[in-house]
Design a protein around this motif. Structure first.
Motif, short mmCIF file in Angstrom:
data_model
loop_
_atom_site.label_atom_id
_atom_site.label_comp_id
_atom_site.label_asym_id
_atom_site.label_seq_id
_atom_site.Cartn_x
_atom_site.Cartn_y
_atom_site.Cartn_z
N SER A 74 0.82 -1.21 0.00
CA SER A 74 0.00 0.00 0.00
C SER A 74 0.86 1.27 0.00
O SER A 74 0.46 2.28 -0.57
CB SER A 74 -0.97 0.00 1.18
OG SER A 74 -0.28 -0.09 2.40
N GLU A 122 12.60 -2.95 4.83
CA GLU A 122 13.15 -4.08 4.09
C GLU A 122 14.16 -3.55 3.08
O GLU A 122 14.10 -2.38 2.66
CB GLU A 122 12.04 -4.84 3.37
CG GLU A 122 11.07 -5.49 4.35
CD GLU A 122 10.03 -6.36 3.65
OE1 GLU A 122 10.41 -7.39 3.08
OE2 GLU A 122 8.85 -5.99 3.68
N LYS A 173 2.79 -18.85 -4.00
CA LYS A 173 2.25 -19.57 -5.17
C LYS A 173 3.39 -19.75 -6.17
O LYS A 173 4.17 -20.70 -6.08
CB LYS A 173 1.08 -18.79 -5.77
CG LYS A 173 0.01 -18.44 -4.74
CD LYS A 173 -1.02 -17.47 -5.26
CE LYS A 173 -2.01 -17.03 -4.20
NZ LYS A 173 -1.48 -16.13 -3.17
C1 LIG Z 1 2.82 -14.92 1.39
C2 LIG Z 1 1.62 -14.05 1.25
C3 LIG Z 1 0.66 -14.34 0.28
C4 LIG Z 1 -0.48 -13.54 0.15
N1 LIG Z 1 -1.41 -13.87 -0.80
C5 LIG Z 1 -2.54 -13.14 -0.91
C6 LIG Z 1 -3.56 -13.50 -1.85
O1 LIG Z 1 -3.43 -14.49 -2.57
N2 LIG Z 1 -4.68 -12.74 -1.90
C7 LIG Z 1 -4.87 -11.65 -1.10
O2 LIG Z 1 -5.91 -11.00 -1.20
N3 LIG Z 1 -3.92 -11.26 -0.21
C8 LIG Z 1 -2.77 -11.99 -0.08
N4 LIG Z 1 -1.81 -11.63 0.83
C9 LIG Z 1 -2.02 -10.43 1.67
C10 LIG Z 1 -1.48 -9.15 1.01
O3 LIG Z 1 -0.26 -9.38 0.37
C11 LIG Z 1 -1.31 -8.09 2.11
O4 LIG Z 1 -2.59 -7.81 2.60
C12 LIG Z 1 -0.63 -6.81 1.59
O5 LIG Z 1 0.71 -7.06 1.30
C13 LIG Z 1 -0.71 -5.71 2.65
O6 LIG Z 1 -0.01 -4.59 2.21
P1 LIG Z 1 0.51 -3.50 3.25
O7 LIG Z 1 1.10 -2.41 2.44
O8 LIG Z 1 -0.50 -3.19 4.24
O9 LIG Z 1 1.67 -4.25 4.06
P2 LIG Z 1 3.08 -4.74 3.57
O10 LIG Z 1 3.07 -5.09 2.11
O11 LIG Z 1 3.48 -5.80 4.54
O12 LIG Z 1 4.04 -3.46 3.75
C14 LIG Z 1 4.36 -2.91 4.99
C15 LIG Z 1 5.83 -2.53 4.95
O13 LIG Z 1 6.11 -1.61 5.99
C16 LIG Z 1 7.40 -1.87 6.50
N5 LIG Z 1 7.54 -1.21 7.81
C17 LIG Z 1 6.89 -1.52 8.96
N6 LIG Z 1 7.24 -0.67 9.95
C18 LIG Z 1 8.14 0.20 9.42
C19 LIG Z 1 8.88 1.30 9.94
N7 LIG Z 1 8.76 1.71 11.22
N8 LIG Z 1 9.74 1.97 9.12
C20 LIG Z 1 9.87 1.59 7.83
N9 LIG Z 1 9.20 0.55 7.28
C21 LIG Z 1 8.34 -0.14 8.05
C22 LIG Z 1 7.43 -3.39 6.53
O14 LIG Z 1 8.75 -3.88 6.62
C23 LIG Z 1 6.76 -3.71 5.17
O15 LIG Z 1 7.72 -3.76 4.15
C24 LIG Z 1 -0.66 -12.41 0.99
C25 LIG Z 1 0.30 -12.13 1.98
C26 LIG Z 1 1.42 -12.94 2.11
C27 LIG Z 1 2.43 -12.65 3.19
#
Ligand SMILES: Cc1cc2nc3c(=O)[nH]c(=O)nc-3n(C[C@H](O)[C@H](O)[C@H](O)COP(=O)(O)OP(=O)(O)OC[C@H]3O[C@@H](n4cnc5c(N)ncnc54)[C@H](O)[C@@H]3O)c2cc1C
Length: 412
Positions: free
Chosen positions: A16, A39, A51
């Motif tokens: 996101s 990361e 997958k």
């Molecule tokens: C293996 C896997 C398979 C998935 N498959 C599916 C699927 O098939 N279908 C589906 O609908 N969803 C799936 N998901 C879920 C989906 O990928 C997540 O909901 C999505 O990645 C969430 O995005 P995000 O940006 O909220 O979090 P993230 O992508 O996790 O990003 C958050 C980032 O913030 C960073 N961060 C945290 N704190 C700090 C800080 N203080 N300073 C700097 N950086 C920081 C973290 O290191 C991370 O890189 C899957 C998830 C995983 C793990």
């Protein structure tokens, strides 16, 4: 649209966070954007990790959302391997672990979630892995050699995807789950039973109500010991025990948190300059009449766009119907709405695929799950999303009796 000197600072260079950076440019922000992630790799898409990467069809590098050059071309100051350790709301700046301070015009907290650790004795043995990052996916993929014995701890969506990929790669697979059903937070029992039946028919040993007391081995894991005294021999253990939202930074900054970073329906926190989105965000949903936190790909994608527009001064309410998918073997699972809010589930068939319609005691449709080919199920699921958008708000009468448990739609 305001144009101040300070950049928009995005904490979390994940799904996101990186999508918000792109949306800010798309919606006309010409000021600075700092995207800071702890990361070390380029922001990437997580779904292929459980997958295509496990099946050896993709590498972790190929999951990046954008090439390195894209960030420079779009004048996005991408800072990798850098954590934001503190937010000084009075001064309006984010403080990095390196000591650098970045003043912000608007701040987005897109910090995602962290895996719940496995804590039984032996969890630190080699060959015991979670799955959240490309590094984990590579380590698991490298271990899934033909004939290898895999134990998956936790029959959530990711655990079952790992089981499916491992079986396709010729491994022997056992899935151990403490609860009485698989994917308990995401789908009703009738749906998880149908998915588990697909695994069992392919000879995956799926066991419920199982308590793990230790992992055994010398240096490397060799067996999982259960509370019954029984052991399950293995060469690798993958655990998927759900995730917890990364709220520490928000909490320390004095922002409201409650099962995530609390925002209003505009994804704004109680500080008007700070927004949140993705797995970490617990927002006021008019659709469900309560706060909701959603952990899935579509939510990260859609909230990124809404957060970007609202940081630029719009007032767009976020109220998408939750939707996620999973791919296992040759079938897809798609889920729209919140089936767990239903008390009765009816089954319909479309060719060889099945639709599961979950309604509450008043007969209001609350969620639809589908198992089968994408060709059969994608259209009906899309149509039902429209129906759910119209009906869910009428069905969520949160005014009588004790407050209901907030829906928590988890992919993991
Ligand atoms: C293996 C896997 C398979 C998935 N498959 C599916 C699927 O098939 N279908 C589906 O609908 N969803 C799936 N998901 C879920 C989906 O990928 C997540 O909901 C999505 O990645 C969430 O995005 P995000 O940006 O909220 O979090 P993230 O992508 O996790 O990003 C958050 C980032 O913030 C960073 N961060 C945290 N704190 C700090 C800080 N203080 N300073 C700097 N950086 C920081 C973290 O290191 C991370 O890189 C899957 C998830 C995983 C793990």
């Amino acid at each position: 649209m305001t144009t101040r000197q300070e950049p928009i600072v995005i904490v979390g260079a994940g799904h996101s966070g990186s999508r918000t950076a792109a949306a800010l440019r798309k919606h006309g922000w010409t000021g600075g954007i700092s995207l800071i992630g702890e990361e070390s790799c380029l922001p990437y898409d997580r779904p292929p990790l459980s997958k295509a990467v496990l099946l050896g069809k993709k590498t972790g590098d190929q999951c990046a959302f954008y090439a390195d050059s894209w960030y420079a071309e779009n004048e996005i100051d991408l800072q990798l391997a850098q954590s934001v350790v503190r937010i000084d709301r009075n001064a309006g700046c984010a403080i990095l672990a390196s000591g650098r301070e970045i003043a912000y015009h608007r701040l987005l907290l897109a910090t995602g979630a962290s895996i719940n650790p496995l804590t039984v004795p032996g969890s630190d043995l080699s060959g015991v892995l979670p799955l959240r990052t490309p590094h984990h996916a590579k380590a698991i993929a490298d271990s899934l050699q033909h004939g290898c014995r895999l134990v998956v701890i936790g029959a959530g969506v990711i655990g079952l995807e790992v089981a499916a990929a491992a079986l396709e790669r010729g491994c022997t697979v056992t899935v151990l789950e403490r609860a009485p059903q698989a994917m308990g937070r995401s789908v009703p029992a009738i749906v998880s039973d149908a998915v588990v039946a697909e695994h069992q028919r392919r000879s995956v040993d799926v066991r419920f109500g199982v308590e793990i007391v230790a992992l055994e081995g010398t240096g490397k894991v060799r067996a999982v010991r259960l509370s019954t005294g029984e052991t399950v021999a293995c060469d690798i253990v993958v655990y998927g025990l759900g995730v917890r939202p990364n709220v520490d930074l928000a909490e320390t900054a004095g922002l409201a948190t409650d099962n995530g970073i609390r925002t209003n329906q505009y994804l704004r926190t109680d500080d008007e300059r700070i927004f949140s989105c993705g797995d970490v965000c617990c927002y006021d949903s008019r659709l469900y009449g309560r706060a909701v936190r959603i952990e899935n790909w579509r939510n990260a994608e859609d909230q990124a766009d809404t957060a970007a527009r609202n940081m630029l001064g719009q007032q767009l309410e976020f109220d998408a119907v939750p939707w996620f998918w999973s791919n296992q073997y040759d079938f897809a699972l798609q889920v729209a709405g919140v089936p767990s809010l239903g008390s009765e589930t009816k089954v319909e068939t479309i060719g060889r695929s099945r639709l599961f319609l979950s309604s509450d005691a008043e007969g209001v449709l609350r969620g639809v799950s589908a198992i089968g080919s994408v060709r059969d199920i994608a259209g009906p699921i899309k149509d039902f999303k429209g129906v759910l958008a119209r009906t869910s708000s009428h069905g969520s009468s949160a005014s009588e009796g004790p407050p209901p448990k907030p829906p928590d739609c988890a992919h993991a």
